[in-house]
Design a protein around this motif. Structure first.
Motif, short mmCIF file in Angstrom:
data_model
loop_
_atom_site.label_atom_id
_atom_site.label_comp_id
_atom_site.label_asym_id
_atom_site.label_seq_id
_atom_site.Cartn_x
_atom_site.Cartn_y
_atom_site.Cartn_z
N UNK A 98 -38.10 34.19 -31.15
CA UNK A 98 -37.53 32.92 -31.63
C UNK A 98 -37.61 31.83 -30.56
N UNK A 116 -41.01 30.56 -30.99
CA UNK A 116 -41.10 29.83 -32.26
C UNK A 116 -40.42 28.45 -32.17
N UNK A 157 -38.82 29.65 -48.93
CA UNK A 157 -38.24 30.28 -47.73
C UNK A 157 -38.63 29.57 -46.43
N UNK A 212 -36.28 29.54 -43.05
CA UNK A 212 -36.75 29.88 -41.69
C UNK A 212 -36.54 28.70 -40.74
N UNK A 265 -32.90 28.66 -39.75
CA UNK A 265 -32.58 29.75 -38.80
C UNK A 265 -33.09 29.39 -37.40
N UNK A 266 -34.30 28.85 -37.35
CA UNK A 266 -34.88 28.53 -36.04
C UNK A 266 -34.11 27.39 -35.39
N UNK A 298 -30.92 26.76 -35.81
CA UNK A 298 -29.65 27.33 -35.33
C UNK A 298 -29.87 28.15 -34.07
N UNK A 299 -30.97 28.88 -34.04
CA UNK A 299 -31.31 29.63 -32.83
C UNK A 299 -31.48 28.66 -31.65
#
Lengths: 599, 599
Positions: free
Chosen positions: B354, B357, B557, B561, B564-565, B567-568
């Motif tokens: 991540x 990414x 989706x 994704x 999520x990225x 938030x990461x």
């Protein structure tokens, strides 16, 4: 400007004699009752001469030349000069330094061997791995071998006449040795016929010693599945009779050499065992435990490799930064007689250099401290002392391995950066240090595995007992030194970090009870935080020694430099913990939420 | 498992069309009035096919083979397939994509060329540098060339028939070009006879094009000392008549190829000019200014190289992490039908992936944003808009160069780590990405130089005007998005960091008035803090787009994704700023106190 290296004898003496008072500790151990400062210093001097004089000149050409495999004979030729240097190493008696006198060793403390290996690693990691790997085989056989195995192998590993390897990894399994497939079938005469393929076998085949003793993990026919069905075997390249006379070639050979990013001078072999004959070491199915004897020593050894690279990279980057003139200082010319100033005047060049220096000196203190505790753990006749030393070594081992190798990667890269474009060119030697340093974060258990070992096994599994013991040592130092005005700048951030580590540990422990992924999510950050705690403790102690010497009127600039480096560490490197703690506390959610398919 | 690469078309479309609405901006510029979404998408598709289909297969073998120099003829042979791929590149019309239609170019926006180059860099940085270097020569001649120079060189650089180089560095000077010694003497016919030695000349000699056009910095006989006495010359490998017919070989040749850590497929040449004939570009003694036209574009190009490497390393590490089984998840088996779980179940593997990414997607957003602002700066007919866009590009250029290349080094190393021991082996391709990525932190101005450019020149020199303009944009976004409950998790840390950057900038500015070393001591940390501010802003905006699409019922989706990225990024990467700010604020004392002799 060729790569140069001056063994850091003065700093080693500072760490051993002034910081740790190592000989006092050692002489309290029956096995080392005769170790004295003069012996230690003499061995450091001679060891340094060997490293800088014999090994260093081979390092750059050895990288360019690499190893060659003859596909017909399966013989591996190491780079020019490697075998001759090894011959000198054996003739000098170096392999036996810390080996058991019962098998021909000199019985000197590990602490001393550790300092010697730091210098060898600075001079050439790839070369040093050939003798280095023997230590693992020696340790495993010493701890678990039969009398016959010990009698045959240990004296020859001790003398360096033969070398050893560790054959663990297979193409489909590295971290997860439970998956391994190599088979061992009893022949009926007490020996086993072993068949399988091993990869990444460092020093698996070479032209430096008469025989190679492979320690091989394999499965017996009745073995349970997984990691509880793995046994350890000793498989010599050449069979040998009890008196050591070499006999037939065994059916283990090097099928290919790996093409690697670095350590080109070391032969990293794919080994094929085609019914090779071996004998069992230790109990059936208990091979993994026996192997961990080797692994723990090897992990400290990997930290030592990165320490060596950090030191040599630092030395060369300093020399370049003093020599290379480019631009003027932001505050005005410092070398007005030249067309430009040496780049050492630039703050960020200094920052990169001091980072490497603080990592090298801090790492040296940590490794010497750990090695000294290992000597106590191995040689004390007081069971409590033995156990508490062993506990501390167990706690520090993953930190030494992961923290020092991550630091070594950063430091060698910084030192490369100091060289500008020349840092990217092979002939200057710096890019080799970076490439060599990279493997240290991977082998002998990746740094992620180290972090899980630390947080999961060493800290949480015993409810923080080992960590608390370390914390008590730190706390006692804080209480003693904390009353000194001149130690405030070191003790205060150390105490602050100690509190934060306690809180962080408890917090993760609580969260982990609900969700085991919290351990994996925090572990890598956590290891670096604890690494900094240990560094901050050692740097504060080193600063105290320097302050005391100055207060006593000692004007040796060594102490001035030590204090500057300590202040740099606290100002510029310790602050990393602020981010690490925030990241560690953020939990597993942000990592685990995304479906595998979305990656 | 060979190295694979799928052009990230979907994410490019997201950035261009959904985040930046790039075609709206572009169509408002007279030069790009006809650009539409379909054209953009078609070129991305075709460009991606070329990169993945033609360039990618050459990358790993090209690294192993490298370039060869014939010392008699001074000819350089590039790796097998490189010249043929270049032929296809020229036949496909790719060199002309963003070139001026007046000289045969397609006149498409830089933004599009930037996306194309990201894909080329993912497929092979070493190959891509051959056409990439031509852009610099093209830009310098386009901006400063005489009519005759333009007429002769620009159409052939545009078509790709000829390639170009930048000849700046000499053995004793890289960063400090004021020290350069190469001499240019007027012949009397308007040409100059140039003599000297240049090093680190990428694509300086090769077998891919009929002629190579060198842009060379040199000193005229009457030149003032230092950087104000440097002139720029164009020196062709072959002389050519006005119609482009090639004539005699010029006295510039490759004397040696450098042995480098990476980008082995690119010929890095030591060039000797032995009375080579060239013509002046721009004004005498104003060469450095003319060269900076090339340098600024090149710096964005270097950021793009690391973006490409980050993306391809990420893709391959994900594929490996899904395929490789090793150990069980800490929370229990996830693939009970297999002997172990795919390593993607492990939190730290996900963290490494991540990180790459988030760096790739954030870097793509930043580079596309910057390229779009560059298109505005170059093509707007509104002087205010032109200036404010140029100011923003000036501010962002050192960030793109240094922040993205530091990130690329971290990300490629993380992705290598995911492969365990295999990551260290050449055939898996990951170690090459790391080696290639390393040069990007060095060339076109080291990352230290970038940080001084940002803090010293771009921020402090105009009293923060450019930074405040960026801050205003960020502030407006915060005020808009801050009223949304679903944006709190992104807007709050962004606003907090914005405040901290303002304070930090003022603090350093104040300290720098008393001591210029404070700039050098803080600059590298400062650049990364501002880099995170820009990333946090772009990640918050990307999250908003994704939230809006989900609120509108879109179940793609891709948006899940993206969230999520995002938030990461906020949970795990942004916290780095806590340490950076502490380190930046610690001042120059800890760096400058130690005497040079004590290093």
């Amino acid at each position: 400007m060729p790569v140069s290296y001056t063994p850091p004898i003065r700093d080693m003496q500072f760490v051993l004699h002034e910081l740790l008072h190592a000989t006092d500790t050692l002489r309290a151990l029956p096995a080392h009752a005769e170790v004295d400062v003069d012996t230690v210093n003499a061995i450091l001097e001679e060891g340094g001469k060997f490293a800088a004089g014999v090994v260093l000149p081979l390092n750059l050409p050895g990288d360019a030349q690499g190893c060659r495999l003859d596909r017909d004979t399966h013989a591996v030729t190491t780079p020019d000069g490697f075998a001759d240097a090894y011959r000198q190493y054996v003739e000098g008696g170096w392999p036996s330094l810390s080996c058991d006198p019962e098998h021909g060793g000199q019985g000197l403390p590990h602490t001393l061997n550790q300092c010697f290996y730091e210098m060898l690693n600075s001079a050439g990691q790839a070369w040093t791995m050939y003798p280095g790997l023997s230590h693992g085989a020696y340790e495993a056989l010493h701890a678990h071998g039969t009398e016959a195995q010990k009698k045959l192998y240990l004296p020859r590993l001790t003398s360096g006449e033969w070398t050893g390897t560790m054959c663990l990894t297979e193409p489909h399994c590295g971290t997860d040795l439970g998956l391994l497939r190599t088979k061992a079938e009893p022949v009926g005469d007490g020996t086993y016929r072993i068949t399988g393929q091993k990869i990444f076998i460092s020093a698996g085949e070479h032209d430096m010693a008469a025989n190679i003793i492979h320690l091989v993990l394999a499965r017996l026919p009745d073995a349970p599945a997984g990691s509880k069905g793995i046994s350890l075997f000793v498989v010599p390249k050449f069979h040998a009779s009890a008196d050591g006379t070499l006999g037939e070639r065994n059916a283990i050979h090097c099928a290919a050499l790996e093409h690697k990013m670095g350590i080109h001078g070391n032969s990293t072999c794919q080994m094929v065992l085609d019914g090779a004959i071996g004998t069992l070491v230790g109990e059936p199915h208990k091979g993994l435990a026996a192997m961990f004897v080797m692994m723990n020593a090897a992990r400290l050894g990997v930290g030592c490799q990165s320490l060596g690279l950090t030191e040599v990279a630092y030395q060369n980057a300093v020399a370049y930064a003093k020599d290379r003139i480019q631009m003027r200082a932001l505050t005005g010319p410092k070398a007005p007689d030249q067309a430009a100033d040496p780049i050492l005047v630039h703050p960020d060049v200094r920052k990169m250099l001091l980072t490497a220096r603080a990592f090298a000196e801090g790492g040296r203190a940590l490794l010497c401290h750990t090695a000294l505790r290992l000597d106590v753990a191995l040689a004390s006749d007081d069971e409590d002392e033995k156990q508490s030393a062993a506990d501390e070594v167990a706690l520090l081992t993953p930190i030494v391995k992961a923290f020092l190798t991550d630091n070594g990667w950063l430091a060698t890269s910084h030192c490369q950066q100091v060289f500008g474009g020349h840092g990217y060119i092979h002939e200057w030697g710096m890019e080799q240090f970076v490439r060599d340093a990279r493997i240290n974060m991977i082998y002998e258990g990746t740094n992620t595995i180290q972090s899980l070992d630390l947080l999961g096994r060493k800290v949480l599994l015993d409810n923080g007992k080992k960590l608390k013991a370390l914390g008590k040592t730190v706390q006692e130092f804080i209480e003693d030194a904390g009353i000194r005005e001149d130690m405030q700048e070191f003790v205060n951030p150390l105490a602050d970090l100690g509190d934060k580590v306690s809180k962080l540990t408890m917090e993760i422990g609580m969260k982990a009870m609900g969700n085991p992924d919290e351990v994996g999510a925090a572990a890598v950050d956590y290891l670096r935080v604890v690494g900094h705690l240990v560094f901050a403790y050692l740097w504060a102690r080193m600063a105290q020694v320097a302050l005391d010497r100055q207060a006593a009127g000692d004007t040796d600039p060594f102490y001035t430099a030590k204090l500057h480096t300590a202040r740099f560490y606290f100002a510029r490197l310790l602050p990393e913990t602020a981010s690490l703690i925030r990241s560690a506390r953020s939990g597993s959610g942000a990592l685990m939420a995304m479906d595998a398919a979305l990656f």
